[in-house]
Design a protein around this motif. Sequence first.
Motif: not given
Lengths: 370, 370
Positions: A40, A42, A89-90, A93, A95, A99-101, A103-104, A293
């Motif tokens: 997705d 961002v 950072r996104i 914070t 996001m 849920p993990r994993p 995907r960005l 994180s």
Amino acid sequence: MTTPDDLLPVGLEDALPDRARTITTAMRAVLDAMDGHGYDRVRPPLVEFERSLAGRMDGVATRRMVRFTDPDSLRTLALRSDMTVQVGRIAATGMAAAPRPLRLCYAGDVAFLSADQLDPARQRLQLGAELIGADSVVAATEIVSVAIDALKAAGVATISVDFTLPDLVDTLAEDAMPLDAEQREAVRRELDTKDAGGLREAGGEAYLPLLYATGAFDEAIAKLAALDVGGVLASRIEGLRAVAEAIGARARVTLDPTERHGFEYQSWFGFTLYGEGARGALGRGGTYTIKGSDEAATGFSLYMDPLLDALAPMKTEEAQKLFLPLGHDRDAAARLRAIGWRTVAAVSNGDDAGALGCSHVLDGKEPKAL
Amino acid sequence: MTTPDDLLPVGLEDALPDRARTITTAMRAVLDAMDGHGYDRVRPPLVEFERSLAGRMDGVATRRMVRFTDPDSLRTLALRSDMTVQVGRIAATGMAAAPRPLRLCYAGDVAFLSADQLDPARQRLQLGAELIGADSVVAATEIVSVAIDALKAAGVATISVDFTLPDLVDTLAEDAMPLDAEQREAVRRELDTKDAGGLREAGGEAYLPLLYATGAFDEAIAKLAALDVGGVLASRIEGLRAVAEAIGARARVTLDPTERHGFEYQSWFGFTLYGEGARGALGRGGTYTIKGSDEAATGFSLYMDPLLDALAPMKTEEAQKLFLPLGHDRDAAARLRAIGWRTVAAVSNGDDAGALGCSHVLDGKEPKAL
């Protein structure tokens, strides 16, 4: 009427229509390929607090950032020089609860205050994808696959992927080929310059064979396996083999296990992407840990300028441009645009359809070749 | 693990996946609509010499720009706050020799050092088109049409266009309703605030009827024509009527002949675009002269944030996400991506297809509903 103010500062340039069209087409293809794999997009902002941009990853130097004081907070802001840290950072914070994993992906301009020795550009278009929450062999396989798909979608015909093991010296120096902290740094430096003599002088004689475990993947990984007497590299070697096998014939795979340049913040796995026709690397990626994180992640970045070098020149689209004379049928023009024609409407009787790049003219309701 | 460094500065924000997807879709639609009308995209850099950004157009204030010293030239650089001036520079320099009229379009982020009272955003995504070499009624008609097509392509269902005559007071004050320079400024100010009493005090009694020549186009233009006793506005009124007629039923047209806000650098014609559901203007445009090259031009700019407000919320695409279990058939996955599926590959046995937004799972070679 050109004045000195009209010139652009060194390292910054306009992309005029042909180049801009190629960039837009390649960028859409890369983004669509990443989207197809579930990434997705961002869109982080151009400017952030300097500490936010610097704090999420080792190796992000603030020295080359454009920095200025925020009149609102009186804190230091900076223009982004790398979007990977913004995605980190996104993930940590906005996001954090997704849920993990996770995907960005992203695409955007990054800028630098000054050029570096190798690259005079002070602005780059960076595109990439990050798989957050995993740095396993499966994660590495996915990221390399997505990178190859993205390059193929953009039109890069022949792709090479060069694998590296960024934490190789640290892993070996721990036990199998012991080095103290000072030697470790010296050995890393000599491996970077691939200087056999220097390596011996630095007390890294045992590391010499690493210089020769490079080249086509199958042979190079066999050499690396042969010198891994203690077996400390076994899981890494197995991992690289699994990634290479998954790539199969889609790209040529090579190994340069000691390559560190550009992998300062990577953990066990790194890779560089090359394309036929481009002098430099098209992009880089690997596994890493998001600072703050402490989340594992795997990702890659592409840069548009070298990517364009690896693309065949696009065929011009002038052939499909339709001149609309003054007083033309607007509905007919709209209908033709809807089926793919580009139109160029006359704004005066003096407009020259040929000079404006048109191949056809609207004659009543239909295009007629000029 | 969120620290104060993770917060974004006031006026800057991330677009997370849903919003980023809507932005990308709308931006592509707008760019494709402009491309269909023969506008070639150019990509100027984020940063230029401050004097270059300020020198091409009146009304571009450097005060709100992010400025810094170029370590290379030691001159002042600035982050762009308006891409129109950059397109003007390109037309006057790199594309000075290209045939006229020259059609260029652009899309990119612009940034400000500080927010203004009306808009807290310090970054905006600006999109627009410029027709360079013409500021005639035909040029105005084309630009308004392209703007409407672009908004419709992005998904704005109901569009209003508000016309204005930016140089109206100057035109009338010359002869028909004479004012000296000082009165002229006062009359402009009182017309801006639509203050009838103030207008009388400023010696602009003759201008009072202008305050009422506003609203739905046909009635308002008739009122304006009725008070144009000297006939100095005749060509402008005829021009506005021609543009409105060409728009036809594609948008609602209104007139506010004395509106100046946002038209500081426009010449005879200006327009503001509105969409149902958005509080503010979606964009603005009009005729102007490029400073330095003194070339006539007509163009418009859209801003993404208000545009998004005017769009119906996009339907989520989750329904089409296909989970790929560990060890899935890679060729089957590639084939399904090629026909439009988004895939989400497992990176571990713990990955939860449902939590990751998948509606289907790859079962052998085919998707199976979850």
